[in-house]
Design an enzyme around this catalytic site. Sequence first.
Site, short mmCIF file in Angstrom:
data_model
loop_
_atom_site.label_atom_id
_atom_site.label_comp_id
_atom_site.label_asym_id
_atom_site.label_seq_id
_atom_site.Cartn_x
_atom_site.Cartn_y
_atom_site.Cartn_z
N TYR A 178 0.90 -1.17 0.00
CA TYR A 178 0.00 0.00 0.00
C TYR A 178 0.92 1.20 0.00
CZ TYR A 178 -4.32 2.39 1.71
OH TYR A 178 -5.44 3.18 1.89
N HIS A 199 -2.30 7.48 -3.09
CA HIS A 199 -3.43 6.55 -3.01
C HIS A 199 -3.93 6.41 -1.57
CE1 HIS A 199 -5.99 3.08 -3.68
NE2 HIS A 199 -5.29 2.38 -2.81
N ARG A 219 -12.26 8.00 5.88
CA ARG A 219 -12.11 8.34 7.29
C ARG A 219 -12.16 9.84 7.50
NH1 ARG A 219 -8.34 4.41 6.74
NH2 ARG A 219 -6.74 6.02 6.63
N GLU A 262 -1.22 -1.23 -10.61
CA GLU A 262 -0.08 -1.57 -9.76
C GLU A 262 1.06 -2.17 -10.58
OE1 GLU A 262 -0.98 -3.71 -6.16
OE2 GLU A 262 -3.01 -2.90 -6.02
N GLN A 322 -15.56 -4.88 -0.01
CA GLN A 322 -14.39 -4.47 0.77
C GLN A 322 -14.79 -3.62 1.97
OE1 GLN A 322 -11.46 -2.40 -1.62
NE2 GLN A 322 -10.07 -2.04 0.08
N TYR A 338 -13.65 -5.31 5.58
CA TYR A 338 -12.20 -5.12 5.80
C TYR A 338 -11.80 -4.84 7.23
CZ TYR A 338 -11.90 0.05 6.10
OH TYR A 338 -11.98 1.35 6.49
N LYS A 367 -10.99 -8.95 -2.91
CA LYS A 367 -9.77 -8.91 -3.71
C LYS A 367 -9.40 -10.28 -4.29
CE LYS A 367 -8.28 -4.66 -2.32
NZ LYS A 367 -7.74 -3.59 -3.16
N THR A 427 -1.92 0.29 -5.32
CA THR A 427 -2.32 1.24 -6.36
C THR A 427 -1.33 2.39 -6.44
OG1 THR A 427 -4.59 0.72 -5.81
CG2 THR A 427 -4.23 2.69 -7.14
#
Length: 423
Positions: A136, A141, A150, A209, A248, A252, A261, A357
């Site tokens: 990540y 991203h 958030r 990616e 997701q 998650y 995924k 990503t």
Amino acid sequence: MISANDPKLKSWVEVPAGSDFPIQNLPFGIFKTKYLSPVAGVAIGNHVLDLVYLHEHGFLDGLGLTPGIFNQNNLNGFLALGRKKGRDVRNRISELLRHDNDELKGHVAAREIALIPMREVQMLMPVRVTNYTDFYSSEEHATNVGAMFRDPKNALLPNWKHLPVAYHGRASSIVVSGTSIHRPKGQIKLPDSDSPVFAPTRKLDFELEMAFITCTETKLGKSVSVDEADDTIFGMVLFNDWSARDIQQWEYVPLGPFLSKNFGSTISPWVVTLDALEPFRVEGPGQNPEVLPYLRSAGLRNFDIQLEAALKPADGEETTICRSNTKYLYWNINQQLAHHTVNGCNIQVGDLYASGTISGPTPDSFGSLLELTWNGSKPVTLSDGSKRIFIEDGDTVVLRGHAEKDGVRIGFGECRGTILPAV
Ligand code: MN
């Protein structure tokens, strides 16, 4: 300089302008034809060079290659010989393909058999993927996703700049470019309901990616340092981490993505060697706060690889919807591997480590529809005037990438996948 990387080299095999596969690239892959069972090959221009033929007919003598090493349906055995042996083989193939070298060029029968037009081959998975991890590592991203889901003021979680965040993914569902994928079904919690429904995803997305593939095996308990990582990485591919955003979002917390995924991830078929990418190394973004000593990294450890994603409706034309670059990654691949193994986790030949990503700083460089449409609030317009928030049935997503400098273009080919209706 690695001899095969010399920008002055020319091949006697025709390489069309703009080709991803000049003589300075020579990526490895697995292919089959109507007449050949799966074997290893190298791309040159619009052709594939059959490595089994070359090996069996003495063109690769003196390299210490065991019989049958290329007569396999994956490159794992070849990769296990290590990065140095890969370099020797690539340098020798480069010699054989040079315009002033007559060994293969002058051997008409061999040339006819060993050089196969790409349109006559089917590319297969280049490696048997042993383990798969998805990082990540793009700050842009992670910031975009954090801002959407958030808090825009605290988009990055407190750990993000201290360690390359990742999760363990699923190796069995990684497929090669050209493989269609059915729209996944799963649990979705709609905003106006307290309990989930079971349904096909309504928020199917791609993730732009890159991924690297390892060529060594380490013992459990041993760590690979940032510096040692170079010798353990063979090459890179493009990687589309298909994602079902609604599945997701429900699943998650607290352990990360799972069924959103693991229904399928697509890779490009040619493993572009780290050797071929050496001339395209660049410095990464500055890292502040300073990272812990085991993650410290100096020098040119990012790569200037231009990336793009295109979307093509079932009966329509392709529209490029994103342009990004590998150089934006905050955490480089050496740091990723060093972090992955710092606790003693062992690595294996054929492991695949995806970057996460890769989004750039501008809205047209975001590497997923989630970000491009800002979670559906700003639809993307395609060249035929139609709009997309997420991927529809029949849509094809194509990722492409190439590095370019001194007149040399090192490309990855295509990472392509079409979405079929849910079954
Ligand atoms: Mn991902």
